[in-house]
Design a protein around this motif. Structure first.
Motif, PDB file in Angstrom:
ATOM      1  N   ASN A 123       3.120  -4.126  -9.436  1.00  0.00           N
ATOM      2  CA  ASN A 123       2.237  -3.621 -10.479  1.00  0.00           C
ATOM      3  C   ASN A 123       0.878  -4.295 -10.421  1.00  0.00           C
ATOM      4  OD1 ASN A 123       3.150  -6.028 -11.348  1.00  0.00           O
ATOM      5  ND2 ASN A 123       3.603  -5.394 -13.438  1.00  0.00           N
ATOM      6  N   VAL A 124       0.688  -5.180  -9.452  1.00  0.00           N
ATOM      7  CA  VAL A 124      -0.657  -5.729  -9.254  1.00  0.00           C
ATOM      8  C   VAL A 124      -1.110  -5.447  -7.830  1.00  0.00           C
ATOM      9  CG1 VAL A 124      -0.555  -7.532 -10.985  1.00  0.00           C
ATOM     10  CG2 VAL A 124       0.363  -7.958  -8.732  1.00  0.00           C
ATOM     11  N   ALA A 125      -0.712  -4.256  -7.326  1.00  0.00           N
ATOM     12  CA  ALA A 125      -0.882  -3.990  -5.893  1.00  0.00           C
ATOM     13  C   ALA A 125      -2.330  -4.146  -5.422  1.00  0.00           C
ATOM     14  CB  ALA A 125      -0.370  -2.595  -5.577  1.00  0.00           C
ATOM     15  N   VAL A 126      -3.292  -3.629  -6.185  1.00  0.00           N
ATOM     16  CA  VAL A 126      -4.702  -3.689  -5.769  1.00  0.00           C
ATOM     17  C   VAL A 126      -5.114  -5.133  -5.564  1.00  0.00           C
ATOM     18  CG1 VAL A 126      -7.001  -2.920  -6.314  1.00  0.00           C
ATOM     19  CG2 VAL A 126      -5.071  -1.792  -7.341  1.00  0.00           C
ATOM     20  N   PHE A 127      -4.809  -5.898  -6.558  1.00  0.00           N
ATOM     21  CA  PHE A 127      -5.157  -7.299  -6.561  1.00  0.00           C
ATOM     22  C   PHE A 127      -4.509  -8.002  -5.368  1.00  0.00           C
ATOM     23  CE2 PHE A 127      -5.008 -11.268  -9.404  1.00  0.00           C
ATOM     24  CZ  PHE A 127      -6.259 -11.625  -8.979  1.00  0.00           C
ATOM     25  N   LEU A 141       0.835  -1.202   0.000  1.00  0.00           N
ATOM     26  CA  LEU A 141       0.000   0.000   0.000  1.00  0.00           C
ATOM     27  C   LEU A 141       0.869   1.251   0.000  1.00  0.00           C
ATOM     28  CD1 LEU A 141      -3.224   0.517   0.538  1.00  0.00           C
ATOM     29  CD2 LEU A 141      -2.232   1.723   2.461  1.00  0.00           C
ATOM     30  N   PRO A 142       0.739   2.092  -1.035  1.00  0.00           N
ATOM     31  CA  PRO A 142       1.537   3.315  -1.036  1.00  0.00           C
ATOM     32  C   PRO A 142       0.911   4.382  -0.131  1.00  0.00           C
ATOM     33  CG  PRO A 142       0.258   3.156  -3.035  1.00  0.00           C
ATOM     34  CD  PRO A 142      -0.033   1.916  -2.256  1.00  0.00           C
ATOM     35  N   PHE A 143       1.768   5.152   0.506  1.00  0.00           N
ATOM     36  CA  PHE A 143       1.271   6.221   1.371  1.00  0.00           C
ATOM     37  C   PHE A 143       1.383   7.576   0.689  1.00  0.00           C
ATOM     38  CE2 PHE A 143       2.149   2.808   4.208  1.00  0.00           C
ATOM     39  CZ  PHE A 143       1.059   2.855   5.046  1.00  0.00           C
ATOM     40  N   LEU A 150     -16.329  -7.674  -4.157  1.00  0.00           N
ATOM     41  CA  LEU A 150     -15.188  -6.801  -3.849  1.00  0.00           C
ATOM     42  C   LEU A 150     -14.245  -6.756  -5.044  1.00  0.00           C
ATOM     43  CD1 LEU A 150     -14.351  -5.232  -1.308  1.00  0.00           C
ATOM     44  CD2 LEU A 150     -12.757  -7.062  -0.831  1.00  0.00           C
ATOM     45  N   GLY A 151     -13.975  -7.927  -5.604  1.00  0.00           N
ATOM     46  CA  GLY A 151     -13.101  -7.985  -6.776  1.00  0.00           C
ATOM     47  C   GLY A 151     -13.685  -7.216  -7.945  1.00  0.00           C
ATOM     48  N   LEU A 152     -14.995  -7.353  -8.147  1.00  0.00           N
ATOM     49  CA  LEU A 152     -15.628  -6.633  -9.255  1.00  0.00           C
ATOM     50  C   LEU A 152     -15.551  -5.125  -9.036  1.00  0.00           C
ATOM     51  CD1 LEU A 152     -18.827  -8.706 -10.045  1.00  0.00           C
ATOM     52  CD2 LEU A 152     -17.001  -8.130 -11.615  1.00  0.00           C
ATOM     53  N   CYS A 153     -15.686  -4.720  -7.765  1.00  0.00           N
ATOM     54  CA  CYS A 153     -15.672  -3.281  -7.486  1.00  0.00           C
ATOM     55  C   CYS A 153     -14.317  -2.664  -7.765  1.00  0.00           C
ATOM     56  CB  CYS A 153     -16.027  -3.025  -6.028  1.00  0.00           C
ATOM     57  SG  CYS A 153     -17.720  -3.352  -5.656  1.00  0.00           S
ATOM     58  N   ILE A 154     -13.247  -3.344  -7.355  1.00  0.00           N
ATOM     59  CA  ILE A 154     -11.949  -2.698  -7.533  1.00  0.00           C
ATOM     60  C   ILE A 154     -11.548  -2.664  -8.988  1.00  0.00           C
ATOM     61  CG2 ILE A 154     -11.060  -3.164  -5.223  1.00  0.00           C
ATOM     62  CD1 ILE A 154      -9.447  -5.434  -6.654  1.00  0.00           C
TER      63      ILE A 154
END
Lengths: 401, 193, 111, 463
Positions: D169-173, D157-159, D216-220
């Motif tokens: 490069n797949v941070a969200v996932f 998570l970047p601050f 949740l996956g669909l939302c992001i």
């Protein structure tokens, strides 16, 4: 005969899990004291519930057979400890019936004021704790905030906040202090808008309706069969309230008072126009209706208190003289039922002529109300068990005595 | 000089490899089904770490999401549904163990030999890799829709086949574990005269 | 050059994959709990995945499989999820019908 | 080549054509590429600090990297643990205020600042009980599994711009996947406690979390689609400028999907009204019924850590991350400070200050998210398990899927075009294909380039 899904006996299940026996209580956050429910569950589905009682048994009746009626008053406080005033009243009226004692007018109105305030206080706990059973904490404290004001009033009148021993055979231990009526009126004025808050947080809350509407449906016949009373009975649509339908010795207390029994007639409650209508998911006799009846009874009691204040300030005479501590009782027996917040509270006294009763017996409403639990919880989910038990609003002190 | 010894990527590789292999063995050796599920989680989690180390970040995250977070939770769920006392640890006969150990050892030796047999496979890795070669997520996504910029063949058809397969599996699993209608025991007992 | 001190290469990953694979095979062979067998299958698939990913990594080998390795690993992961769902449904069905989860006792050919 | 479907050139071009930049796309901020360290596989960010250690302090490279990694771990673990301390205090204060109470008032001064610390000390001093029926190994492991999962999400998570433990490069996932792992600790705790209530809690948790991961996956995916990248730093930086650039205001689909995301996030971190795993009125305390002392507090640290994590993720995905409602970092603070002090715009001190402001900004937004969760918790009753699953499958999944489709539409047909349908021409591809950064690493690609690449590729393979 093919079993259909709508059949109430049918339990739907996905995977066979072995049936599990689970003890809910006696130490459990939502069994309202020390009730123990033995649940037979299949996964989340409850197939059978058996209430086990007796964890709070204190031999109250036996003690009553060793004390004079006035001495036993404090023990009645500890039966339904959330409505001590109403317990005092029931016992006092029974003893007065045995003594054929005629109450002064002022004492009658004093008792109405006090007992209806006690009903409000008791329903506030019932309502708040029901929110707690459904997982919302805040209404509980909102309810206690208002109840605290009632307790302050009681404290001023009798010196105690929970176990009052205020109303006693012959009247009350003391008159209401000066300025008490104004304080009481002030409280009622402040309290009226708060009820809308409760309706917003609970009665009309979508999740609350989802959790209570259509859950634990108690048909009117079953309610009568099991001897249910009070809001549980009226929540099932049975028009029965001892304040109107009881013995003259009790109903005469409410002579001159205008009130309407809170029960659904033709799909409507008296005064429910003031509030958002009954949700369409709700079925007569379900948890939502039992809760709603209590909420409306709070309003009804507020009305009665206002009327009582008016009558009380107009009436002459004293508040009654309590009978002597060791008053000789006439030989004979008396039984009287009063409408306590949780329903029909009956006291039975048999005297052999001495000042100590020969037999004392209490008929508690929560006991009968609790007995329908196993009927209501058949086939429900575990989460519904607290919802159903909470909607019956039981007090273990009254059941176990 | 210790600095020459500690190469972080090598260290992490050995760490993850040790965790993966160790807990894979623990899965085999443990008899307790819930412990096995726990060890399997750790082994697969460490494998995801290995994927991340090779630069396949998407596959690593996928491993976490679908494998560890989905499949294994499902597995543990199944374990808990069936974990009666008598099924928690079903013992295997010693003879089976010995046979399995001999055959497994032989297989391991064979695979280990093969792993080191081709010199090209343990030649020194390239010194510099341009970032766009490692960054693969968007190329993966495009390849699944049939677009390949490097000239390889796309994966649109396999992707569609897998989607249909998943749908079939969804329906099939739902059918196998479908809800059945049953009269509750209490009611049935009451029915009986 | 010993494999311990040199840089990490495809062979290292293949070794890990081999261990996972063999552990999975042994697990499938010896476990009598149906879910234990399922766990063995998962290990085998993961062993194969390690190989795919290792061969597909440009960091390990300049003439790598490219993204095809990763794509195959993705397909394996997704299909493993499907396989697990079906296998679990079968195992639970089996458990429902026979009240046991021991595969050695699943020798009747009727449901 | 491996078997697959050989798709002809035109289709490839069409797809690439569809993914080109919308006309209103904002220019991307210049980012430092982390790929020069790709050789190491897991690259470690913060090479400025490494350089400082190496160059100024003359530390060997391995020590510098180790030190940086340790510093990052230290900061993150303090954020999670300190955050838990703060949030438990905040929860009690918020709850108190909502309920007409004061909450803690005594320990540590007027506002009871140190109440949680005092509680923590009390918890430390409690006896560590393992019930007789429990599985001791799993019982002891479970809280650590939960906490580890909750903590690991923070790594990606970047601050602030490039202030990140490990830039993936797949941070969200990755974060969503890791947060989902917290359920493992809960399941293990439920099983290992040897208590029926705990088992019920674990079963509920498993069913709930697995089903809520789908919406949740669909939302992001929606903000990912807007940004064209799964890298959180890229996603955050695409929302630079005024708050109108925030993805929640990007289009109606994104606006709706935020609320779905928030609902699902609340459910996946097990907060009321979805806190069924620990429903105290039904299951005593659910999965942590048998826990006490420090192990119990680990569950709470995990819970509050995850709450903050999903809120921070929401802040980055929908609320501009470290970019405030008004330009702070790129257009705002740095040039202003530079003009005031006469320093250069690239001055490391200025960049550092701007990033610090961005970091505070992000944490502020995340804390607001957590506070809203608290507000919800102290207001609403709890749902029943079947209602929780119904909410997921009947409302959240279809809504998220609809928003996903709507977002595809918004991406394909930019608003700038008065007649969106005429973009639906599957005709001749344009000569030059613009490819958005993030979607493809190869920016501008022409059909010739593709052919050439194909050619060279096949030659390589033949050779």
């Amino acid at each position: 005969m093919a079993t259909r899904l709508e059949d109430p006996r049918v339990v739907e299940f996905d995977v066979r899990t072995d049936e599990m026996l689970v003890n809910m209580g006696p130490q459990h956050p939502s069994t309202h004291g020390v009730l123990r429910l033995v649940l037979r569950t299949d996964g989340e589905v409850v197939s059978e519930v058996q209430p086990h009682i007796g964890y709070l048994h204190r031999c109250a009746e036996k003690i009553g057979e060793n004390l004079t009626p006035r001495q036993w008053i404090p023990y009645t406080d500890r039966m339904d400890y959330l409505a001590g005033m109403n317990m005092n009243l029931g016992w006092s009226l029974t003893v007065e019936k045995l003594l054929r004692y005629e109450l002064p007018e002022k004492a009658r109105h004093l008792r109405v004021i006090i007992c209806e305030l006690g009903r409000i206080a008791s329903h506030l706990v019932g309502m708040g704790a029901y929110g707690l059973d459904l997982g919302t904490f805040s209404p509980f404290l909102y309810a206690f905030r208002e109840r605290e004001k009632i307790l302050d009033l009681f404290e001023e009148a009798c010196g105690a906040r929970l176990t009052y021993s205020y109303i006693c055979p012959g009247g009350a231990t003391a008159d209401l202090p000066k300025g008490w009526l104004q304080k009481c009126e002030k409280f009622l004025d402040e309290f009226a808008p708060v009820i809308d808050e409760y309706h917003a947080l609970l009665t009309t809350n979508a999740i609350f309706i989802k959790r209570t509407a259509g859950i634990g449906i108690l048909p009117a016949e079953m309610a009568i069969d099991y001897g249910c009373s009070g809001p549980v009975l009226r929540g099932s649509g049975v028009d029965f309230d001892l304040r109107r339908d009881g013995e003259p010795r009790y109903t005469s207390m409410y002579d001159g008072y205008a009130f309407e029994v809170v029960v659904q007639k033709d799909g409507h409650y008296p005064r429910d126009h003031k509030y958002p209508p009954v949700p369409k998911e709700a079925v007569l006799g379900d948890c939502w209706h039992r809760f709603y009846v209590r909420m409306l009874e709070v309003v009804q009691s507020m009305d009665l208190v206002r009327q009582g204040i008016e009558f009380y300030s107009r009436s002459k005479g004293d508040w009654g003289t309590p009978i002597k501590l060791n008053q000789k009782l006439p030989k004979g027996e008396a039984y009287l039922e009063t409408e306590a917040p949780r329903g029909q509270m009956g006291f039975y006294i048999v005297s052999d002529g001495s000042s100590i009763p020969w037999r004392v017996r209490a008929r508690s409403s929560s006991f009968c109300n609790l007995s329908v639990v196993s009927e209501l919880c058949r086939g429900c989910l575990i989460a519904d068990v607290p919802a159903i038990v909470g909607s019956l609003d039981i007090v273990m002190g009254e059941i176990d005595r | 000089m210790i600095g020459a010894v500690i190469d972080w990527s090598a260290f992490l590789f050995y760490l993850f490899a040790a965790v993966a292999c160790g807990f894979a063995l623990a899965v085999v050796l443990s008899n307790h089904i819930v412990h096995m599920a726990f060890y399997l989680t750790l082994a697969l989690g460490a494998t995801a770490g290995l994927f991340l180390l090779t630069g396949s970040q998407f596959v690593g995250a996928m491993q976490f999401m679908i494998y560890v977070g989905g499949t294994l939770v499902l597995l543990v769920f199944g374990v808990m549904l069936t974990a009666q006392h008598r099924f928690v640890s079903i013992r295997t006969r010693a003879g089976e163990w010995i046979t399995a150990a001999v055959l497994g050892g032989a297989l391991l030796m064979l695979l280990g030999y093969v792993a080191w047999a081709v010199p090209d496979w343990h030649a020194a890795p390239p010194a510099h890799v341009p970032p766009e070669q490692v960054e693969s997520t968007s190329r993966l996504g495009l390849a699944l829709t049939g677009v390949r910029m490097d000239g390889g063949s796309g994966y649109a058809l396999p992707f569609v086949i897998v989607s249909v397969h998943l749908l079939v599996v969804l329906i099939g699993a739902g059918y196998l574990a479908r809800a059945r209608v049953r009269v509750s025991d209490a009611a049935a007992r009451k029915e009986m005269p | 050059m010993t494999p311990w001190l040199g840089p990490i290469t495809v062979s290292h990953y293949l070794t890990v994959g081999a261990v996972l694979f063999v552990a999975g095979v042994v697990c499938m062979a010896v476990k009598r709990n149906a879910l234990g067998v399922l766990m063995g299958v998962e290990l085998v698939l993961n062993g194969a995945n390690v190989n795919f990913v290792a061969f597909g990594s440009p960091l390990l080998r300049s003439t790598s499989l490219g993204i095809d390795g990763q794509l195959l690993a993705l397909f394996v992961i997704v299909l493993a999820a499907a396989e697990a769902a079906v296998a679990l449904a079968i195992a639970l069905n089996f458990y429902n019908n026979f009240a046991t989860i021991d595969v050695d006792r699943a020798d009747e050919l009727k449901g | 080549m491996l078997p697959g479907v050989q798709v002809g050139q035109p289709v490839a071009h069409r797809l690439a054509y569809l993914w080109r930049a919308p006309a209103w796309g904002r220019p991307l901020l210049v980012e430092r590429s982390s790929w020069d360290r790709c050789r190491r596989g897991l690259s470690i960010e913060g090479n400025d600090v490494v350089e400082f250690f190496e160059a100024t302090l003359n530390w060997p490279s391995w020590l510098a990297w180790t030190a940086v990694a340790l510093i990052q771990c230290f900061l993150l673990i303090n954020l999670v643990a300190g955050g838990a301390l703060f949030f438990i205090w905040l929860e009690r204060k918020v709850a108190g205020r909502i309920q007409d109470r004061l909450g803690p008032t005594r320990v540590g001064g007027k506002f009871g600042w140190l109440q949680t610390l005092a509680d923590g000390i009390k918890l430390l001093a409690k006896e560590d009980i393992v019930p007789k029926e429990a599985d001791p190994f799993l019982f002891r492991m479970a809280p650590y599994v939960s906490f580890t999962a909750s903590f690991c999400g923070w790594l990606a998570l970047p601050f602030a711009d490039n202030w990140v433990g490990q830039r993936l490069n797949v941070a969200v996932f990755f974060i969503v996947a890791i947060v989902g792992l917290e359920v493992f600790g809960v399941i293990l705790a439920g099983y290992a406690s040897g208590s029926k209530w705990s088992l019920f809690g674990a079963m509920r948790e498993a069913a709930q979390v697995v089903s809520y991961e789908v919406p949740l996956g669909l939302c992001i995916v929606v903000p990912v689609m807007i940004a064209g990248s799964m890298d959180l730093v890229t996603i955050g930086n695409k929302q630079a400028g005024y708050f109108t650039n925030w993805f929640i205001f990007h289009d109606p689909a994104a606006f709706v999907v935020f609320w779905v995301y928030f609902t699902c996030a609340v459910a996946s971190v097990n907060r009321a009204p979805f806190d069924l795993a620990e429903a105290e009125s039904e299951l005593v305390a659910g999965f942590h019924t048998e826990y006490s002392g420090l192990r119990w507090s680990f569950f709470f640290m995990a819970e509050y850590g995850s709450m903050l994590l999903v809120s921070a993720l929401a802040a980055i995905l929908f609320f501009g991350g470290w970019h405030g409602p008004f330009p702070i970092i790129s257009q705002g603070l740095v040039p202003a400070l530079a003009a005031m002090t006469g320093a250069s715009v690239d001055s490391p001190v200025l960049v550092y200050l701007a990033n610090l402001a961005g970091c505070a900004n992000l944490i502020f937004k995340a804390v607001i998210g957590v506070t809203v969760m608290m507000w919800v918790r102290w207001t609403l009753p709890r749902l029943r398990i079947d209602q929780v699953l119904t909410t997921c499958l009947k409302y959240c999944v279809p809504l998220a899927a609809l928003c996903f489709l709507a977002e595809v539409w918004f991406q394909l047909y930019p608003h700038t075009n008065p007649m969106p349908l005429n973009r639906l021409q599957w005709g001749a591809p344009r000569a030059s294909i613009e490819v958005r950064e993030g979607w493809l690493p190869l920016s501008p690609v022409s059909p010739d380039d593709v052919q050439e690449a194909q050619l060279t590729h096949s030659q390589e393979h033949r050779g």
